[in-house]
Each structure stands twice: as C-alpha cells, then as structure tokens.
Enzyme design. Structure first.
Site, PDB file in Angstrom:
ATOM      1  N   LYS B  76       0.855  -1.195   0.000  1.00 42.56           N
ATOM      2  CA  LYS B  76       0.000   0.000   0.000  1.00 42.56           C
ATOM      3  C   LYS B  76       0.891   1.244   0.000  1.00 42.56           C
ATOM      4  CE  LYS B  76      -3.955   1.895   2.615  1.00 42.56           C
ATOM      5  NZ  LYS B  76      -4.812   1.678   3.819  1.00 42.56           N
ATOM      6  N   SER B 166      -9.577   1.421   3.106  1.00 42.07           N
ATOM      7  CA  SER B 166      -8.814   2.202   2.154  1.00 42.07           C
ATOM      8  C   SER B 166      -7.734   1.425   1.419  1.00 42.07           C
ATOM      9  CB  SER B 166      -8.157   3.374   2.898  1.00 42.07           C
ATOM     10  OG  SER B 166      -7.227   2.874   3.836  1.00 42.07           O
ATOM     11  N   SER B 190      -9.587  -0.866   7.297  1.00 39.29           N
ATOM     12  CA  SER B 190      -9.071  -0.587   5.958  1.00 39.29           C
ATOM     13  C   SER B 190      -8.442  -1.771   5.234  1.00 39.29           C
ATOM     14  CB  SER B 190      -8.059   0.554   6.005  1.00 39.29           C
ATOM     15  OG  SER B 190      -8.738   1.784   6.023  1.00 39.29           O
TER      16      SER B 190
END
Lengths: 546, 521
Positions: B76, B166, B190
């Site tokens: 990420k 996310s 997330s």
C-alpha cells in the site's frame, strides 16, 4: 519571511549567540551589587506597608548533556555544520517514530532527585501543537499532563547584608521537571527575505524546570539560577552555559503589595546570562512598579530583554490566544521508573530500566554539601565556602593549594579569594586559565611560612609569577632580591638608622603610645622593601625604644 | 500459476516448475492487462526484475531464503519504500521519495520477496472505498468477473463496483492475481473491508505485534499493518515474518510464538464462538446475514459452542472512533507544511500564506475536514468534552471485549461489511464521512480495542460479488484466530477469479470457477 505569528516561546530559540568569552559564570554577588533595586529579602520597613514588591517565577530550559537526542540516534553537538546531525525522525519524515533515550530520562531523574523532587514512577508524553518553521513535525513532544518529576525545592544562597558578606539562604519551590524536545533554529535572512532552517538542535533533549514565584528580585533569581547551574554541572546533566543556550531562562515577573493577590505578570525572554537575568528582572519590577504607581495596568505580555539598553521591550505578541491543542503522544508508552531491581515487573531487564536506587547512588557531591564540607574541613567562613564553590574551578584550585602547603587554610583562602580571584576578574579569566598554578602558589606560601619572605614580599612575588608563568617563586625571590632580611646585625643597623632619624616618634613610644611603634616598623619595611622579618624588627625596635 | 497461493508457488519454485523471473514477468504483464483496475500507483518493474533475478540465483544455488523468496508482493502506498515514491494517494506527497524502508517492507525484502509496486488507496487512508485518492478510484476485479457480469446484471462498463478501502489497491492486486501478498494498513477496517469486498483473506494483527515504523500514520493508536493474501496459511507465513519487536516502534511487543505452519486439522470442537448481538446492525443485507448464520451453523455442527454475546457499547464505537481518528489526524498531518518535503505552494508571500496554501492545495476535502474537526476536538475548551470522553468510551469498548473473552469465548464471528460491494456510482452519492461511518461499523471496534481480526471470504452474493465474514480474537491470539479462520476457509470453498493464467489475451473478463460448491458440511 514574515514573523508575524512568532509564538513568543519560539523567540527564545533565536537568541543571538554572544561571543563565548563573555562568561556567564560571573560571581554575581559582586557584579550585581550595582543593582538599583533593593531586594525585599531585607526585612520590610514597617512604615511603608503599601510598598510594591516584585514576584518572580522562572521557567528554565536546560539542554540535557547527552550523546544523542531525546528520541533519535543523531548526535548532539554544539556548532556542528548546519543540518549535519539530523535523523529522519528529527526532520519529521512521515512514518518515523520516537524512541526514548534512556540517558535523557536518567538525567531528568537525577536532576529531580538533586532538587528534592518527587519522581513520578509513571509519567507520560504529550504533543504540543504549533506551526513554526523550525518545528518540523508541527508539534513538540513534551510532558504536559504528568511530568517525570514534581514538587521539589531548591535551596540557594547569596551574599547579602550590609557588607554583602552575610550568606542569605532561601528556598524556591520546583513545580515540575518535564522532558521535552528542543526545536531547530531559524535564521531570518531579511535581505533575501528568506528563512534558513538548521535542524541540528531539533529533538535535542530538554528538561523544563518550572520554579514557583517564590523570588522577589533579580538578585534572588540570579542566585537561584546560579545554584541550579552548579547542581546541573555537578550532576553532569546539563553543561549549563547560558550564552550557548544550554540553559535558557525566562522570567515571569509581577508586582503586588504584600498580602494582596499577585499582579498581572509579564514574561521576560531573551536573557542569556545570569547578570542579564538580574538586570532584566529588576528593570521589569521597576517598570511595573512605575506603571502601577501611575495608576496604569500591567499588560499580560511577553517582553524581550535588550542587553544594550538594559530594558525590556514588548514583543509582538502571539496573535490572539495560542491554543496548543495538547494530546497524548500515542507512539510512546508511559515512561516507567522503578525503585530498584526487586520492583521490576517480569520481562523487564534491569539493564534497560531506570532505577531510582541506582541513580541515587550515582549522585555526586552537590554544591551545598561542598560548602558545608569546606567549612568543616578547613574551618572557613561560610561566605568563603560560597565564593569557592560558586566560582568555576576555584574550590578545586583551593584544595590543590592546600595539598601543597601546611599553611592555615584561613590564610590560604585570603590568597585565593583576594589575590588570585582579583587578578582573574581584572583580566576576565576563568580559574582554569590562571597563569599561576595551584602548586606554584602553594610553593610561595610555603616559602612565606618558612619565614623566607614577608607577606608583602610574597604579594610582589605573586604578581611577578602572574606576569611570568612558569617561573618558580624561589627564582623570583632571588632575582628580585626579595628574600627576608633576618640577619640580626643588618636589622639592628637599619633599625638604628630609623630610630636615629625619628626622635619624635621614639619619644612618643617611650611615653606609652605603642601604636607609634607600628609606624616605626613601617619605616623599617620601607627601607627594606618589605623584606624585613617583622617579628625580629618588632623585637629590635622595642629594645631600642625602651 | 498466477492463481495459486503463495505456498503453492513457493513449492513450484523448488520443483522448478517456474522461475522467479518468469513469475515476475507474468505478474508485470498481468498488471498491465489489469491496468483499468487502477490498483497500482507505482509499478516497480525494474526493481522487481532485479530482485527476481537475485531470487532466482539463490534458488539455483539451492539457498532460497524461505517461503517468501521470489514471491511477488505489493505494498500500500502509505508504507515508506526507499527510493520508491510513496504518495499516500495525495497531492501532498505526489513526488515524495522516502530515504528508508518501512520495517515491514524491509522484512519482506530481506526474505527475498519481490516488490511489484505501490498500491492505490484513499488519500492518507481516509476512506472506506478507495475512491477518494488523488490517483482516482480503484475498481474491484470482480466488476469484470463472469459471476458479476451474468448475475449482477451489469449492463455497462460504468457499473463497476468499488473495492472497499482504504487498502483497495492491495486487495485488488491480490484478487486480480498480480501479487500473492499485499500489505495494507488497518485503522478502522481498511484491510478487512476491501478484503471482504474483493474476496481475499485479510488479517489485521493485534496492535503492537507488527511494527508501524515507516507506515505513514492515520491514527497511531489504532494503525496496524494488514496482510492480504489468497489463503489463510499464506497470511500466517507472512505474519510469521513480520511480527515481533522493532526497536524503532516503541509500541511493539514480543511475538507470543513463532508462527510457521498452521495445523491443517484444527479442531473446533472445544472452542466457543461468540455471536455479538449488537452486530445485527441496521443496513445489514439479508444475504450477509444468511452467510453469517450459515457459518455459525457450520461451527455448531462441528461441535463448537456457539453463543450469543453482548458488546453493549458497540453503538458508541463509531462516534468514539471518529473523534479519536480526527484528533490524531489533525496532529499527524501537521508535519505536512511544505518545508521539509512534499508539495509546496507557489504562494510564498509569507510563511503563513505558504503553509495555508500548501495544505489547501495538497490535501483533499476529506483530509482537510478531518484536520479541522480534529483540531476543534483538541481545543482547550473542547478537550474534556470530546477527546477525553472518547477515550473513556474507548476503554468501555475494550472492556466489552475483555469481558466476553474472559467469559470463555475464543473467537467472535461477525459480518465484515453490511453488504457486498457497491457500484461506484451509488457509493459516491454519499459523502466520505457518512460512508466511513457505515462501512467501518463492524470493523473499527477491533481497532479501538487493539484486537486481532480477520475477514474470510465466504461466498458470492446474488450479484456475483464476494461476501466476507469477520473473526475477532483476544489480544495476541493471532495464531488461534488464523487456525479458526483456516477451518472456515476449508469449509466454505470460496471461488476464485479464475482467469489469472488465462492465455487468451483477447478475453478481458475474468471468469469464476467454483472449486466445489457446498453450502454446508
């Protein structure tokens, strides 16, 4: 760049460095005697109950003497090239986390112990937010809610009384000692309208000490700070040099009539020596007194001390009220301090923990103990012990001289505090730069003790040793022919000459005025350039005038 | 080959069925083919090939570093990677290249894993859709699956569904077979949320078990690096590598046990599964509820004790979460002032003007909104009323879990999300704050309490989209949690997107192969 929103506390980070030869370690008891303000430490006069008195509290930032910073591994150095000692954390690169430096914790705990504080077994860190260019994270990690040490007391002394020879002892309460990060430095380049940032200092460990408003004038504040400086230096937790910014003192000053509530206070910043601290406070007390007497109101503001004019001037204040939006620092677990190894919880290694017992055992001889020891060991007067301890290196000098001489310490102290210190002050030298080493002075005193020279000749020899470092006392005595004239025949001859040429004085002595004998002795010494053995001379003169 | 699990590929390397460079090239090709998913912000092609060659050399010499050697992984874009830009999907860090690796990235690189790239996300991880980043939204790979195309009634390309967030890019990367393992971050769900919506396994370890050093923070007191894989045992391998004390993160704790292989035949007979009644939340889809019941039944039939439990403060959790999240955001974002790094505005008439315009230009509305409210909560006159109160509620929520686990419950079974993935079009009708409040409802209590939690893909919805369920365990019981998760995984036979190894370049849409359709044991 505009500095319109400079938070006042940041301005203290912009202290201009004054040349290092300006010693902050002055013997304030002498230097600030010029102070116009009379300290209320003198008993208040009963006839003036309405007199306004100053109330002084101090906020002190002491830079912790450590190899690395409070939360990062970058080294702590004074005068390193700009931005040469900046870790990723110090530059607040995203994703970096603080890692607490145990050395800094131990320094704060030791300082707390030395100042009779209660050490919080568990303290916590907080973030204090404000935007400033040399604060890269946008917040400072500090200890707002629960600091490492609280509720201490500092006992300090100064020379007061009519002849400024009386040791006055006072206490000031230490509210708390908190660990926090130093900020970087901003350099405003007005010509190119830019700001240069040096982050070397960013993240260096600080101890913030808050002294309660228990003081009343510059002299007391100066004495308290000097005592603190000595304690920090003895502990080795802070080098304590104010001109290098290792010790930064802000003064909270107000005036009131005793018995009435405290007045509105101002905060005085930009003070970079103990001498200036005293002057700044006294100026501020006088200024506020004048304001109140005029019927005006003191504003709650931050003022900067201008050492050139000796005045404090209002700083552009924080725009509106600064809200630091404190919150707990989530990346640091609570700081735990343990009593001893036995109180360690499972899984905590003794080598990693901060142990009070261990730190107590490491506490060195503190200045107050030193003074007591000097009084007891050498039979010195308290004011002498005070001078010896407060002047950097003077006690060590004195004790080194004592090792080399059998003379009465009370005689030696005169040499050290008058002859030596006088010359040092005259030439603005520190004790460590004295051209006359303790051993050389001891040798001189030994020669005097052995009766080889008179005391007045010894002083001449000392002056000469000062001028020609390395030359032994004996050599100077020979070169200048200052050796004591103790040959009885010689002395008889000189005494006879004096007696013969001053018949009136001889008559006076004979008629019972023994004081005149001293005058005759003085005349003999003048003849011998002070080299005559006074004991012998007195005997001879008594004989000749009887 | 691309559809295999990490464990299977590792075996294939050793058996010489494929080499790390071949596999790396395949993954890179697949990243190109699936570009429309927008899963990656940065693809590290050269770096990946270089690592793959090194890995290959080690394999040839017979000295591979371990099960991760040569395995393509994605990270990420809020984990710092040395010399590889790390953007947090924000204009603020659009051109920011960190000088160091996050601990978790370094640990994977040290194991010989091959970094494919940095994955897309919501800006600074603030979102639950992966729709609010500066690099555009991430598309759920299932949007193009046969199951969704045929069952979901997707009429046009604009009907694509979101990944959740996310960490949507990381979930999409694993689901679309461009990486075998991806790091996400999990602050309020997330990692688990996109894991559930993309049909992949997602683990949020116990807070403190995995280092946050190098993770650009959202909420320091809740952030945990998350692990996204295609199987539970893959996640266990990754956690085994990542867990443990890191001197750079003072909140890390020692790993309770070395974590290598999970037992294949974990017995649930002696465990107690708690079903928190408060998780029957409004908005929970019938289908998700049905899957929840089905798995609870699976446990019961296998001899586990299944009990309804109560976590009474759950209803306050999301509000508490938002107050704490926004305050830490306000604080953590203070460093982005344009001075040391990141975006700097052209408006420089004064330092203050530069700060203001830099931050206005660099952050999106969501970030700015949270900074504003967070600072409001921290004001002297509000601190007690908001922050302190939220912290007290946090304690109550953590106590709820403690009581439940203290009463003999081993694991809690809950939904991960309310529904399957929403269409982008529908999702963006609501504002970010409302969506986050809805989407995080089941997941953020575990962050508030610091507990380990996983999302296990269970089944496809009527729309042909994945539904996941969440398991929450007591602190530091990550291994046991994974064992239970694996037990579930073995029984639900979740289908995978099957075209990963499809050589027919012309075929764009991944199909779905059901390995073995079962509804119950």
């Amino acid at each position: 760049m505009a500095a319109s929103s400079i938070a006042a506390r940041e301005l203290l980070h912009n202290i201009k460095l004054i040349p290092y030869y300006q010693k902050s370690s002055c013997l304030f008891s002498r230097r600030i005697s010029t102070s116009k303000l009379q300290c209320s430490s003198q008993p208040p006069e009963k006839s003036a109950p309405q007199q306004l008195v100053g109330v002084v509290g101090l906020e002190i930032h002491a830079q912790i003497s450590s190899n690395t910073k409070l939360f990062s591994g970058s080294s702590v150095q004074f005068l390193a090239p700009p931005n040469s000692s900046v870790s990723f954390f110090d530059a607040s690169l995203p994703g970096t986390l603080p890692v607490l430096n145990r050395r800094c914790v131990e320094a704060a705990v030791m300082t707390g112990l030395a100042l009779n504080c209660t050490i919080n077994k568990k303290s916590v860190f907080d973030r204090k937010h404000y935007f400033y260019a040399d604060l890269p994270a946008g917040y400072q990690i500090t200890q707002q809610r629960r600091p490492v040490a609280v509720d201490g007391v500092l006992t300090y002394s100064f020379l007061g009384g009519r002849k400024r020879s009386q040791v006055m002892r006072k206490n000031v309460h230490i509210k708390q000692i908190q660990l926090e990060q130093d900020s970087g430095k901003s350099l405003h380049d007005d010509v190119n309208s830019q700001t240069l940032i040096d982050l070397n200092r960013a993240g260096v460990g600080l101890m913030e000490l808050v002294m309660e408003p228990d003081m009343s004038c510059g002299e007391e504040a100066a004495a308290a700070v000097r005592e603190l400086q000595l304690i920090l230096q003895a502990l080795g937790t802070c080098q304590g040099n104010m001109s290098e910014g290792q010790l930064r003192v802000d003064a909270n000053v107000s005036v009131h009539r005793p018995g009435e509530p405290l007045g509105t206070r101002t905060e005085v910043k930009n003070i970079n020596s103990i001498r200036y601290l005293a002057r700044a406070i006294d100026f501020e007390v006088q200024r506020q007194t004048a304001v109140v007497r005029r019927g005006g109101a003191v504003l709650n503001e931050t003022r900067a001390y201008d050492s050139k004019s000796g005045e404090t001037v209002a700083m552009r204040d924080k725009e509106g009220l600064q809200d630091y939006r404190f919150m707990p620092e989530p990346n640091l677990p609570p700081l735990l301090v343990f009593e001893d190894e036995a109180s360690l919880p499972a899984g905590v290694e003794a080598g990693e923990a901060v142990l009070l017992r261990t730190l107590r055992a490491r506490l060195p001889e503190l200045p107050s103990v030193r003074r007591d020891r000097l009084v007891q060991t050498y039979g010195l007067l308290p004011e002498h012990s005070f001078t010896l301890v407060n002047e950097d290196g003077l006690m060590e000098y004195f004790e080194a001289v004592m090792k080399g001489t059998s003379r009465d310490p009370r005689k030696v102290i005169g040499w050290v505090t008058n002859e030596l210190l006088g010359l040092l002050k005259q030439q603005d030298l520190s004790v460590s730069h004295s051209p006359v080493l303790p051993a050389a002075l001891a040798e001189l005193l030994e020669l005097q003790e052995a009766g080889c020279i008179s005391s007045s000749a010894a002083k001449q020899v000392f002056q000469e040793m000062w001028r020609s470092p390395g030359k032994a006392a004996l050599q100077i005595i020979q070169e200048l022919d200052l050796g004591l004239v103790s040959d009885a025949a010689d002395l008889h001859r000189i005494c006879q000459k004096v007696v013969d040429s001053h018949p009136d004085k001889v008559r006076a002595v004979r008629s019972g005025n023994q004081k005149v004998l001293n005058k005759l002795m003085g005349l003999v010494q003048k003849e011998t350039k002070g080299r005559a053995d006074p004991v012998l001379v007195r005997e001879i003169l008594q004989e000749k005038t009887s | 080959m691309l559809g295999l699990t990490l464990k299977e590929v590792s075996l294939a390397f050793r058996e010489g069925k494929i080499s790390p460079t071949e596999l790396c090239r395949k993954c890179l090709n697949r990243i190109k083919k699936t570009q429309r998913l927008n899963a990656y912000i940065t693809v590290t092609e050269e770096f990946a090939m270089k690592q793959a060659r090194q890995s290959e050399a080690r394999l040839l010499q017979g000295i591979p570093k371990g099960p991760l050697d040569g395995i393509p992984f994605a990270v990420k874009d809020n984990f710092c990677t040395a010399n590889i830009r790390t953007t947090c999907a924000s204009k603020m860090l659009k051109d920011y290249t960190p000088p160091y690796n996050a601990t978790v990235v370094q640990k994977l690189l040290d194991q010989g894993a091959v970094l494919m790239g940095k994955t897309n996300m919501d800006e600074f991880a603030m979102g639950a859709g992966s729709t609010d980043g500066a690099f555009g939204p991430v598309r759920n790979p299932w949007s193009y699956s046969d199951s969704y195309r045929t069952q979901g009634g997707a009429a046009s390309d604009s009907d694509w569904v979101i990944t959740g967030g996310s960490s949507g890019g990381s979930a999409a990367a694993v689901a679309s077979c461009t990486s075998y393992l991806a790091l996400g971050s999990d602050t309020g769900g997330s990692t688990r949320n996109p894991g559930a919506l993309c049909g992949v396994f997602a683990l949020k370890p116990t807070y403190g078990l995995v280092s946050r050093h190098g993770l650009i923070p959202l909420v320091n007191s809740m952030d945990v690096p998350g692990i996204i894989t295609r199987s539970v045992s893959d996640a266990a391998i990754a956690l085994g590598v990542l867990q443990g004390i890191d001197v750079r993160d003072s909140t890390t704790v020692p790993a309770p046990s070395a974590l290598a292989e999970l037992p294949e035949d974990f017995d649930v007979k002696n465990i107690c599964v708690g079903i928190p009644k408060e998780y029957h939340a409004p908005g929970l889809s019938e289908e998700t509820l049905a899957q929840w019941s089905r798995v609870a039944d699976l446990f019961e039939k296998a001899g586990a004790r299944v009990e309804q439990v109560s976590l009474p403060h759950t209803q306050y959790s999301i509000v508490c979460y938002h107050v704490l999240c926004h305050t830490e955001v306000a604080s953590n974002m203070a460093r982005f002032d344009g001075l040391e790094y990141g975006h700097r505005s052209e408006m420089k008439s004064s330092t203050e003007v530069m700060y203001a315009s830099t931050r206005h230009e660099g952050f999106n509305d969501v970030v700015r909104g949270r900074i504003l409210s967070g600072n409001y909560f921290l004001l002297k006159q509000n601190y007690q009323h908001y922050f302190v109160k939220a912290q007290k509620v946090r304690r109550l929520i953590a106590d709820d879990f403690r009581h439940v686990f203290g009463s003999g419950v081993d694991v809690l079974l809950t939904p991960t999300t309310l529904t399957d993935a929403a269409c982008y079009h529908d999702f963006t009708q609501e504002d970010n704050r409302t969506r986050s409040a809805q989407e995080d409802v089941f997941t953020q209590p575990a962050n508030i309490a610091g507990l380990p939690a996983v999302s296990v893909p269970i089944a496809l919805s009527r729309r042909g989209l994945p539904i996941g369920l969440q398991l929450i365990g007591p602190a530091l019981e990550d291994k046991k949690l994974l064992c239970v998760a694996q037990w579930v995984e073995q029984r639900v036979n979740f289908p995978s997107i099957s075209d990963c190894d499809n050589t027919q370049e012309s075929r764009k849409d991944p199909g779905v192969t059901r390995r073995e359709q079962t509804s119950a044991i």
